[in-house]
Write an enzyme that holds these catalytic residues in place. Structure first.
Site, PDB file in Angstrom:
ATOM      1  CG  HIS A  41      38.836  41.626  38.396  1.00  0.00           C
ATOM      2  ND1 HIS A  41      39.228  42.009  39.655  1.00  0.00           N
ATOM      3  CD2 HIS A  41      37.559  41.175  38.517  1.00  0.00           C
ATOM      4  CE1 HIS A  41      38.231  41.798  40.495  1.00  0.00           C
ATOM      5  NE2 HIS A  41      37.202  41.305  39.835  1.00  0.00           N
ATOM      6  CB  SER A 102      46.637  44.738  33.333  1.00  0.00           C
ATOM      7  OG  SER A 102      45.677  43.736  33.556  1.00  0.00           O
ATOM      8  CD  GLU A 120      39.561  36.389  33.718  1.00  0.00           C
ATOM      9  OE1 GLU A 120      39.962  37.563  33.685  1.00  0.00           O
ATOM     10  OE2 GLU A 120      38.352  36.093  33.663  1.00  0.00           O
ATOM     11  CG  ASP A 145      35.321  35.940  43.188  1.00  0.00           C
ATOM     12  OD1 ASP A 145      35.827  37.078  43.047  1.00  0.00           O
ATOM     13  OD2 ASP A 145      34.119  35.755  43.436  1.00  0.00           O
ATOM     14  N   GLY A 146      38.523  37.062  41.869  1.00  0.00           N
ATOM     15  CA  GLY A 146      39.500  38.080  42.255  1.00  0.00           C
ATOM     16  C   GLY A 146      39.219  38.691  43.617  1.00  0.00           C
ATOM     17  CG  ASP A 166      40.680  46.562  35.022  1.00  0.00           C
ATOM     18  OD1 ASP A 166      39.742  47.370  34.989  1.00  0.00           O
ATOM     19  OD2 ASP A 166      41.279  46.151  34.001  1.00  0.00           O
TER      20      ASP A 166
HETATM   21  N1  SAM Z   1      42.857  43.955  33.713  1.00  0.00           N
HETATM   22  C1  SAM Z   1      42.680  43.585  32.310  1.00  0.00           C
HETATM   23  C2  SAM Z   1      43.568  44.485  31.463  1.00  0.00           C
HETATM   24  O1  SAM Z   1      43.745  45.658  31.825  1.00  0.00           O
HETATM   25  O2  SAM Z   1      44.073  44.016  30.445  1.00  0.00           O
HETATM   26  C3  SAM Z   1      41.250  43.696  31.872  1.00  0.00           C
HETATM   27  C4  SAM Z   1      40.276  43.025  32.764  1.00  0.00           C
HETATM   28  S1  SAM Z   1      38.621  43.109  32.275  1.00  0.00           S
HETATM   29  C5  SAM Z   1      38.175  44.759  32.575  1.00  0.00           C
HETATM   30  C6  SAM Z   1      37.821  42.263  33.601  1.00  0.00           C
HETATM   31  C7  SAM Z   1      38.138  40.776  33.652  1.00  0.00           C
HETATM   32  O3  SAM Z   1      37.652  40.275  34.899  1.00  0.00           O
HETATM   33  C8  SAM Z   1      37.461  39.922  32.587  1.00  0.00           C
HETATM   34  O4  SAM Z   1      38.434  39.154  31.939  1.00  0.00           O
HETATM   35  C9  SAM Z   1      36.496  39.005  33.368  1.00  0.00           C
HETATM   36  O5  SAM Z   1      36.405  37.698  32.820  1.00  0.00           O
HETATM   37  C10 SAM Z   1      37.157  38.965  34.710  1.00  0.00           C
HETATM   38  N2  SAM Z   1      36.279  38.714  35.868  1.00  0.00           N
HETATM   39  C11 SAM Z   1      34.957  38.961  36.020  1.00  0.00           C
HETATM   40  N3  SAM Z   1      34.577  38.688  37.286  1.00  0.00           N
HETATM   41  C12 SAM Z   1      35.692  38.270  37.937  1.00  0.00           C
HETATM   42  C13 SAM Z   1      35.954  37.885  39.276  1.00  0.00           C
HETATM   43  N4  SAM Z   1      34.982  37.862  40.201  1.00  0.00           N
HETATM   44  N5  SAM Z   1      37.213  37.532  39.601  1.00  0.00           N
HETATM   45  C14 SAM Z   1      38.210  37.546  38.685  1.00  0.00           C
HETATM   46  N6  SAM Z   1      38.026  37.904  37.391  1.00  0.00           N
HETATM   47  C15 SAM Z   1      36.783  38.268  37.034  1.00  0.00           C
END
Ligand code: SAM
Length: 282
Positions: A41, A102, A120, A145-146, A166
Site C-alpha cells: 500500500h 515508504s 498502489e 490491489d495490495g 500499510d
Molecule cells: N505506505 C505509505 C507510506 O508509508 O508512505 C502510506 C500508505 S497509505 C496509509 C495507504 C495507501 O493504500 C493509500 O495510498 C491508498 O490509496 C492505498 N490503498 C487503499 N486500498 C488499497 C489496496 N486494496 N491495495 C493497494 N493500495 C491500496
C-alpha cells in the site's frame, strides 16, 4: 477509496513506521545478497508539506516537524540516521518541506543489487508513483490491489526481503483482512520479513487483532505499541502499532533504544506508553 495519505504524511505514525522500516532495510544490507522490498500500500511516495492537504491537518508538525524528529541521545540518533538521511535527501536546502513516503525511503536505502516493488490501487496515486520512479530499473510500480499482490508477488525471486503492509484502515474489517492476508502470505513465503502497520484507535479491535495473530500459529511475531496520549473517549488516533514477522535478531535491542527516544519526542500527553512484546516466539 477515500483515504489520501497527503493529509497525514510525516505525522507521528509515519515517523514511527518509517524509522522501523529503515532499521529492517539496514539489517538486510548486512549481507551482500540482493533483497526485495514489497510495499503493498505504497501511496504516492513524495509529499509536499506546504500542500493544501498537509496544511489542513497540520499533522506533520506533530511528527517530522518536531525538531526534525531527530533524537538527542547519540545511540538513538545513530539508529535514526538512515531514515533522516532519506528525509534530508528530499530537502537539500535544510528544513522539511517535502516528506518521503515508504517507497521513496526504501528506495533511498537500497543498494544497486536490491529491488523495490511498490503496489498502489488508487489509479491517480499509482500514476504519480509511476512518474516518480520513471526510468528507475530497480523499482517496479504496480497498479494493483495490495492484498492480491501478496499472493501474486510472493515469494520474490530474490528469496530475501521485506513486505510492508500499510493499509488505510478506512473500511470495516481491516484488522481481519490483515490477519488473513498475513496467513496467506506466510504460507507462500514463510522466510520473509513482514511489517504490518495498524492504528491504536479502537482498543477492543486491537486486542482482538493481537489475539488473532497469536492464534495463527505463525512464529516470531514482535509487536510494537506506540501511544502519544491516553485513550480518548471519542475514537481518535491515540497511537499506532507495528507487528513484525521474522524480525532481525538485532531489532528488539534497537527498538529498546529507539522507541523511548521517539516517545520523548512525539508523545503529546501523559500517561502514554510504548510497548514491545513477543506475540509469538520461535
Ligand atoms: N505506505 C505509505 C507510506 O508509508 O508512505 C502510506 C500508505 S497509505 C496509509 C495507504 C495507501 O493504500 C493509500 O495510498 C491508498 O490509496 C492505498 N490503498 C487503499 N486500498 C488499497 C489496496 N486494496 N491495495 C493497494 N493500495 C491500496
Amino acid at each position: 477509496m477515500n483515504y489520501r495519505h497527503a493529509y497525514h504524511a510525516g505525522n507521528f505514525a509515519d515517523v514511527v513506521k518509517h524509522a522501523v522500516l529503515s532499521r529492517l532495510i539496514e539489517y538486510l544490507k548486512q549481507k551482500d545478497k540482493a533483497f526485495r522490498v514489497i510495499d503493498t500500500h505504497a501511496g504516492i511516495g513524495r509529499y509536499d508539506l506546504s500542500s493544501t492537504e498537509a496544511q489542513k491537518t497540520g499533522e506533520w508538525q506533530g511528527g517530522q516537524g518536531r525538531r526534525g524528529a531527530g533524537a538527542r541521545d547519540a545511540p538513538a540518533a545513530a539508529l535514526l540516521a538512515p531514515y533522516l538521511g532519506a528525509v534530508r535527501s528530499l530537502n537539500p536546502d535544510g528544513g522539511v518541506k517535502k516528506y518521503p513516503g515508504s517507497p521513496l525511503i526504501a528506495r533511498h536505502l537500497l543498494r544497486k543489487q536490491d529491488r523495490l516493488s511498490a503496489v498502489e490501487l488508487h489509479p491517480k496515486d499509482a500514476a504519480r508513483l509511476k512518474a516518480l520512479f520513471d526510468g528507475d530499473f530497480q523499482t517496479r510500480v504496480i497498479e494493483l490491489d495490495g492484498w492480491l499482490a501478496l499472493g501474486a508477488h510472493l515469494p520474490p525471486k530474490e528469496k530475501r526481503g521485506l513486505v510492508l503492509i500499510d493499509p488505510p484502515f478506512e473500511e470495516e474489517g481491516e484488522f481481519g483482512r490483515l490477519v488473513d492476508a498475513l496467513q496467506r502470505a506466510h504460507r507462500r513465503w514463510p522466510g520473509g520479513i513482514y511489517a504490518l502497520w495498524y492504528p491504536l484507535k479502537d482498543r477492543k479491535a486491537v486486542a482482538a487483532f493481537r489475539k488473532a495473530l497469536k492464534q495463527t500459529g505463525i512464529p516470531r511475531l514482535l509487536d510494537v505499541g506506540f501511544e502519544i496520549r491516553p485513550a480518548s473517549v471519542e475514537p481518535s488516533l491515540d497511537g499506532c502499532g507495528m507487528v513484525m514477522v521474522n524480525p532481525p535478531f538485532t531489532l528488539e535491542g534497537e527498538l529498546r533504544t529507539l522507541l523511548p527516544a521517539l516517545h520523548r519526542l512525539l508523545a503529546v500527553e501523559q500517561p502514554s506508553h510504548w510497548t514491545l512484546d513477543w506475540l509469538a516466539g520461535e
